[in-house]
Scaffold this motif. Structure first.
Motif, PDB file in Angstrom:
ATOM      1  N   VAL A 126     -19.259  90.236 -19.211  1.00 52.33           N
ATOM      2  CA  VAL A 126     -18.597  90.125 -20.515  1.00 52.33           C
ATOM      3  C   VAL A 126     -17.650  88.929 -20.530  1.00 52.33           C
ATOM      4  CG1 VAL A 126     -17.101  91.282 -22.180  1.00 52.33           C
ATOM      5  CG2 VAL A 126     -18.786  92.617 -20.910  1.00 52.33           C
ATOM      6  N   MET A 127     -16.956  88.704 -19.405  1.00 50.44           N
ATOM      7  CA  MET A 127     -16.050  87.555 -19.327  1.00 50.44           C
ATOM      8  C   MET A 127     -16.821  86.245 -19.418  1.00 50.44           C
ATOM      9  SD  MET A 127     -12.819  88.257 -19.277  1.00 50.44           S
ATOM     10  CE  MET A 127     -12.626  86.493 -19.287  1.00 50.44           C
ATOM     11  N   ARG A 128     -17.932  86.156 -18.745  1.00 45.51           N
ATOM     12  CA  ARG A 128     -18.736  84.926 -18.806  1.00 45.51           C
ATOM     13  C   ARG A 128     -19.206  84.664 -20.231  1.00 45.51           C
ATOM     14  NH1 ARG A 128     -21.059  87.069 -14.141  1.00 45.51           N
ATOM     15  NH2 ARG A 128     -22.953  87.601 -15.318  1.00 45.51           N
ATOM     16  N   MET A 129     -19.579  85.731 -20.931  1.00 46.72           N
ATOM     17  CA  MET A 129     -20.007  85.587 -22.314  1.00 46.72           C
ATOM     18  C   MET A 129     -18.863  85.059 -23.183  1.00 46.72           C
ATOM     19  SD  MET A 129     -21.650  88.447 -24.898  1.00 46.72           S
ATOM     20  CE  MET A 129     -20.125  89.420 -24.940  1.00 46.72           C
ATOM     21  N   LEU A 130     -17.661  85.612 -22.985  1.00 45.77           N
ATOM     22  CA  LEU A 130     -16.496  85.161 -23.751  1.00 45.77           C
ATOM     23  C   LEU A 130     -16.215  83.689 -23.491  1.00 45.77           C
ATOM     24  CD1 LEU A 130     -14.050  85.676 -25.565  1.00 45.77           C
ATOM     25  CD2 LEU A 130     -12.791  86.449 -23.540  1.00 45.77           C
ATOM     26  N   TYR A 131     -16.242  83.292 -22.239  1.00 49.98           N
ATOM     27  CA  TYR A 131     -15.982  81.897 -21.898  1.00 49.98           C
ATOM     28  C   TYR A 131     -17.025  80.954 -22.496  1.00 49.98           C
ATOM     29  CZ  TYR A 131     -12.374  83.167 -18.441  1.00 49.98           C
ATOM     30  OH  TYR A 131     -11.228  83.623 -17.822  1.00 49.98           O
ATOM     31  N   GLU A 132     -18.256  81.441 -22.611  1.00 54.14           N
ATOM     32  CA  GLU A 132     -19.319  80.603 -23.171  1.00 54.14           C
ATOM     33  C   GLU A 132     -19.156  80.386 -24.672  1.00 54.14           C
ATOM     34  OE1 GLU A 132     -22.935  82.520 -22.101  1.00 54.14           O
ATOM     35  OE2 GLU A 132     -22.778  82.009 -19.964  1.00 54.14           O
ATOM     36  N   ILE A 133     -18.680  81.413 -25.372  1.00 51.97           N
ATOM     37  CA  ILE A 133     -18.593  81.303 -26.833  1.00 51.97           C
ATOM     38  C   ILE A 133     -17.233  80.808 -27.309  1.00 51.97           C
ATOM     39  CG2 ILE A 133     -20.317  83.100 -27.162  1.00 51.97           C
ATOM     40  CD1 ILE A 133     -18.084  85.050 -27.832  1.00 51.97           C
ATOM     41  N   ASP A 134     -16.244  80.805 -26.428  1.00 54.62           N
ATOM     42  CA  ASP A 134     -14.884  80.421 -26.828  1.00 54.62           C
ATOM     43  C   ASP A 134     -14.353  79.356 -25.873  1.00 54.62           C
ATOM     44  OD1 ASP A 134     -12.550  80.439 -28.308  1.00 54.62           O
ATOM     45  OD2 ASP A 134     -11.648  82.053 -27.152  1.00 54.62           O
ATOM     46  N   ALA A 135     -14.324  78.125 -26.336  1.00 59.37           N
ATOM     47  CA  ALA A 135     -13.881  77.019 -25.488  1.00 59.37           C
ATOM     48  C   ALA A 135     -12.402  77.158 -25.133  1.00 59.37           C
ATOM     49  CB  ALA A 135     -14.126  75.693 -26.201  1.00 59.37           C
ATOM     50  N   ALA A 136     -12.005  76.539 -24.055  1.00 61.66           N
ATOM     51  CA  ALA A 136     -10.609  76.593 -23.591  1.00 61.66           C
ATOM     52  C   ALA A 136      -9.777  75.547 -24.328  1.00 61.66           C
ATOM     53  CB  ALA A 136     -10.550  76.372 -22.084  1.00 61.66           C
ATOM     54  N   ASP A 137      -9.595  75.754 -25.603  1.00 60.21           N
ATOM     55  CA  ASP A 137      -8.762  74.862 -26.408  1.00 60.21           C
ATOM     56  C   ASP A 137      -8.124  75.664 -27.527  1.00 60.21           C
ATOM     57  OD1 ASP A 137     -10.864  75.303 -28.166  1.00 60.21           O
ATOM     58  OD2 ASP A 137     -11.661  73.267 -28.056  1.00 60.21           O
ATOM     59  N   ASN A 138      -7.312  74.997 -28.353  1.00 58.25           N
ATOM     60  CA  ASN A 138      -6.594  75.682 -29.440  1.00 58.25           C
ATOM     61  C   ASN A 138      -5.827  76.894 -28.902  1.00 58.25           C
ATOM     62  OD1 ASN A 138      -7.623  73.842 -31.222  1.00 58.25           O
ATOM     63  ND2 ASN A 138      -9.102  75.214 -32.156  1.00 58.25           N
ATOM     64  N   LEU A 139      -5.030  76.640 -27.882  1.00 53.53           N
ATOM     65  CA  LEU A 139      -4.367  77.741 -27.180  1.00 53.53           C
ATOM     66  C   LEU A 139      -2.909  77.942 -27.590  1.00 53.53           C
ATOM     67  CD1 LEU A 139      -5.795  77.142 -23.585  1.00 53.53           C
ATOM     68  CD2 LEU A 139      -6.735  78.514 -25.449  1.00 53.53           C
ATOM     69  N   PHE A 140      -2.213  76.864 -27.938  1.00 52.82           N
ATOM     70  CA  PHE A 140      -0.792  76.991 -28.291  1.00 52.82           C
ATOM     71  C   PHE A 140      -0.576  76.648 -29.751  1.00 52.82           C
ATOM     72  CE2 PHE A 140       3.369  75.182 -29.122  1.00 52.82           C
ATOM     73  CZ  PHE A 140       4.191  76.194 -28.658  1.00 52.82           C
ATOM     74  N   PRO A 141       0.005  77.600 -30.502  1.00 52.80           N
ATOM     75  CA  PRO A 141       0.354  78.980 -30.131  1.00 52.80           C
ATOM     76  C   PRO A 141      -0.893  79.872 -30.189  1.00 52.80           C
ATOM     77  CG  PRO A 141       0.962  78.573 -32.407  1.00 52.80           C
ATOM     78  CD  PRO A 141       0.433  77.274 -31.879  1.00 52.80           C
ATOM     79  N   SER A 142      -0.832  81.001 -29.509  1.00 50.20           N
ATOM     80  CA  SER A 142      -1.974  81.900 -29.455  1.00 50.20           C
ATOM     81  C   SER A 142      -2.168  82.630 -30.784  1.00 50.20           C
ATOM     82  CB  SER A 142      -1.779  82.937 -28.339  1.00 50.20           C
ATOM     83  OG  SER A 142      -2.707  83.990 -28.475  1.00 50.20           O
ATOM     84  N   ILE A 143      -3.292  82.359 -31.449  1.00 47.11           N
ATOM     85  CA  ILE A 143      -3.604  83.085 -32.677  1.00 47.11           C
ATOM     86  C   ILE A 143      -3.860  84.558 -32.368  1.00 47.11           C
ATOM     87  CG2 ILE A 143      -5.440  83.420 -34.387  1.00 47.11           C
ATOM     88  CD1 ILE A 143      -5.451  80.530 -34.967  1.00 47.11           C
ATOM     89  N   HIS A 144      -4.414  84.838 -31.211  1.00 50.88           N
ATOM     90  CA  HIS A 144      -4.665  86.224 -30.824  1.00 50.88           C
ATOM     91  C   HIS A 144      -3.350  87.007 -30.780  1.00 50.88           C
ATOM     92  CE1 HIS A 144      -8.668  87.665 -29.680  1.00 50.88           C
ATOM     93  NE2 HIS A 144      -8.061  88.713 -29.161  1.00 50.88           N
TER      94      HIS A 144
END
Length: 227
Positions: A126-144
């Motif tokens: 599940v983590m690999r899937m998340l990393y594939e669909i959600d790039a490591a950008d747009n992090l600050f500030p966290s919208i989540h």
């Protein structure tokens, strides 16, 4: 049949909130995905603290990360149906916060260093899937984190909402904060930024005429769509 369905929808969510919620969803996508199109190929900054490196990677907490989407839908509907006045305060604050996010994502693009995820195990998958669909950008500030905190502060002083549910909303928001760190989707600065931005925008909406102007725009638009 159509009228019956419409009445059912209006019992769940008052008509005045339909368009504002749709705009909220659309603007969230513009802020998150639109900024990504602009900053693609730009240098991205790391804002990781030494403490972030001490936080363990816990794949199963991705379940909390995904559960937050249901949390958002339920609580945004609850906040939007309290009253028109409260809905416009809440949704105007959200719109302002997402606008600030858009500016931050473009003016100061951030990224992080993700861990190597194992090849076996359900949660690793599940983590690999998340990393594939959600790039490591747009992090600050966290919208989540920002959206999860809105889910709590929009209800925290509403006496018509059971205290147990307001308490659960608080702890769910905290659980989401933790999950963003333990899945290595965000770092501490991102979490703090999201919570601070949500709190600041909600405070501002409660002490200015911003909800009034917001309401006038959406009331006018609602009148156009009724014609």
């Amino acid at each position: 049949m159509l009228n019956k369905t419409q009445r059912t929808l209006e019992r769940i969510l008052p008509r005045y909130a339909w368009l504002p919620l749709l705009v909220t969803l659309a603007w969230n996508s513009v802020a998150y995905y639109g900024s990504r199109l602009i900053t693609q190929g730009w240098p991205h900054h790391l804002v990781e603290l030494p403490l972030d490196q001490a936080i363990p990677f816990v794949p199963w907490t991705v379940s909390i990360y995904y559960a937050s989407f249901v949390f958002w839908v339920v609580n945004y509907i609850l906040c939007a149906r309290l009253s028109k006045e409260r809905a416009y305060r809440f949704l105007s604050a959200d719109l302002l916060a997402k606008t600030v996010c858009l500016v931050c994502f473009v003016a100061f693009p951030t990224t992080n260093i993700r861990p190597v995820v194992g090849d076996t195990g359900f949660w690793n998958g599940v983590m690999r899937m998340l990393y594939e669909i959600d790039a490591a950008d747009n992090l600050f500030p966290s919208i989540h984190c920002l959206t999860s905190w809105f889910c709590y502060i929009g209800l925290r002083d509403v006496e018509t909402i059971p205290r147990w549910y307001r308490t659960c909303s608080f702890w769910m928001a905290v659980a989401v904060f933790i999950s963003t760190l333990t899945t290595k989707q965000h770092v501490i600065v991102d979490v703090i930024g999201g919570v601070a931005l949500a709190s600041g925008c909600y405070w501002l909406a409660g002490r200015t005429k911003m909800p009034l102007y917001y309401g006038r725009v959406f009331d006018a638009l609602g009148g156009i769509f009724k014609k």
